[in-house]
Design a protein around this motif. Structure first.
Motif: not given
Length: 488
Positions: A119-122, A333, A336, A338, A357, A360
């Motif tokens: 996942s590109d979640c912060d 989320q 983005g 995930c 991706l 990132q």
């Protein structure tokens, strides 16, 4: 960068990958390649970006050396210090059992992440939700995996593709606070399509939204008192299926102080089970979850609840029943990328998306040293490699080769006139002249003969496919073949 404080970052990497055995019968799920790195590298990198410099990894004893070897390889950029904790292969342990093994390492909170999360979640945003609400457990949810994976054409047997769907969960949110989780139930655990809620639950939360569009990402931030409760509940094996539903239900509990004795101990009263019509059951005699929160809550914090204008208990007596001592919240989320790569469909989709991706996830230092086509890779004239492809190191590509929407691993040899489309080729694979590979997963050290036609197939590790073979929607593995003979 977030202040991680005393939060302990834990990655669960002991799962066998039972829903993707065509890939995991010879390789641990956590070490399956996704792009140029093992799958577990992506949650490690997410934790690093959130500010964690120390990470605990729980894996099986038989995988420990392999995990050490791969994660210490200089080609896998890792900044954090990794502590690998192994559990016996002979014990069938769930996620809750694994968490008990490392419970002494948790000082205040634990951030538990599954090894298959890409996942590109912060994660700093996720941690902020937990701290904002002083939550007991915070869950990361996403509705993205279902829509993405549903469109994936899955390699392998068609009969197995039904297992590619994401787990369905019914989750109830408070209408006035959409982060607050009030109800949690896996749909496979629901007896019917009808939902029964107690009167007391509806009196307290008359407006509750029950939704089933969210996927549990298996990312949990858990307070210390919940883990202390878990230590003494050896009957709880799963975080998602057993612990989380219990904690959500216990939000209906209240803490009552006996007014007849000023120094009396706190006792608990359990309100009705929110999913049961029987509201008169007596509380269990054994120590309850709310007894643990009573021991962890500071007196100053409890007193402040009655003096704060923002508290629902403002103006009440400190001796009155206290609610909301247990709180469950969600971070969702909605944008983005995930995916939990715990099925072949999800893994296949994650691999195909990684080329766009990758930047990132990389740190600034690594970005300049990892071009889409490494210098060590040779491509002969009249060959075409699409911009949506990712190639590993020391790959040899012959003449008139066409590669589109694919990922090629390290040390692969691809002969002249080979066509590869929408496929994942792992390390040390050889594909001989004029073969056509479409929508396939080719595992480590496999060899594909001349003029082969493979469509939507999985080729197992070290498997050889004879010249001019034609296969579609098959799992070609010596392990699979042996299993099929035994079943017959």
């Amino acid at each position: 960068m977030a202040n991680t404080g005393d939060c302990c970052a834990i990655i669960m990497a002991a799962g066998s990958g039972s829903r993707m055995t065509d890939l995991t019968n010879q390789c641990p799920k956590a070490l399956l390649p996704v792009g140029r790195f093992p799958m577990i590298w992506y949650p490690i990198r997410s934790l690093e970006k959130a500010g964690f410099s120390d990470i605990v990894i729980i894996t099986r004893k038989s995988w420990e050396k392999q995990m050490h070897s791969i994660l210490s390889d200089k080609s896998v950029p890792i900044l954090a210090r990794l502590e690998i904790v192994s559990i016996p292969d002979s014990e069938d342990l769930g996620t809750a059992d694994s968490l008990r093994r490392v419970a002494p390492k948790v000082k205040t909170t634990a951030l538990v992440v599954s090894c298959d999360l890409i996942s590109d979640c912060d994660l700093t945003d996720f941690m902020s939700v937990h701290r904002k609400h002083n939550s007991s457990i915070t869950v990361m949810l996403s509705q993205l995996p279902t829509s993405i994976v549903a469109e994936t054409l899955v390699p392998g047997f068609k009969s197995k593709q039904k297992n590619a769907a994401s787990e369905k969960i019914s989750i109830g949110f408070e209408s006035n606070n959409e982060d607050h989780i009030l109800f949690w139930r896996s749909q496979i655990d629901m007896d019917s399509e009808y939902l029964s809620l107690s009167k007391r639950f509806l009196d307290r939360f008359p407006c509750t939204r029950i939704q089933s569009k969210w996927t549990d990402c298996h990312v949990y931030m858990i307070n210390k008192f919940v883990i202390e409760y878990l230590i003494n509940r050896s009957d709880i094996n799963s975080l998602q299926g057993e612990l989380l539903p219990q904690v959500v239900k216990k939000q209906m509990s209240t803490l009552v102080k006996d007014k007849s004795h000023e120094e009396a101990d706190m006792t608990t009263t359990e309100e009705a089970d929110m999913t049961s019509a029987d509201a008169d059951n007596k509380p269990e005699k054994r120590k309850d979850l709310i007894d643990y929160v009573a021991g962890c809550e500071f007196d100053l914090t409890r007193e402040a609840n009655f003096l704060s204008l923002t508290s629902s208990n403002f103006g009440a007596s400190p001796d009155s029943p206290q609610k909301d001592l247990i709180r469950c919240y969600a971070y969702r989320q909605t944008a983005g990328f995930c995916v939990r790569a715990n099925t072949i469909a999800a893994y296949f989709e994650a691999c195909k998306q990684i080329p766009r991706l990758m930047l990132q996830f990389l740190d600034n230092k690594s970005k300049g040293t990892m071009p889409p086509v490494p210098e060590s890779t040779s491509i002969k004239p009249k060959s075409q490699v699409g911009a949506d492809c990712l190639l590993g190191e020391n790959v040899e590509i012959g003449e008139k080769v066409s590669i589109k929407k694919s990922v090629i691993g390290r040390h692969c040899k691809i002969d002249d006139k080979v066509k590869i489309t929408n496929s994942i080729i792992m390390d040390h694979v050889t594909i001989l002249e004029s073969s056509n590979i479409s929508n396939c997963i080719i595992c480590d050290s496999a060899k594909i003969g001349d003029k082969c036609e493979l469509n939507s197939c999985i080729v197992g590790q070290k498997q050889s496919i004879s010249t001019m073979s034609k296969h579609a929607n098959e799992a070609l593995s010596s392990v699979t073949q042996m299993m099929e003979v035994a079943l017959e």
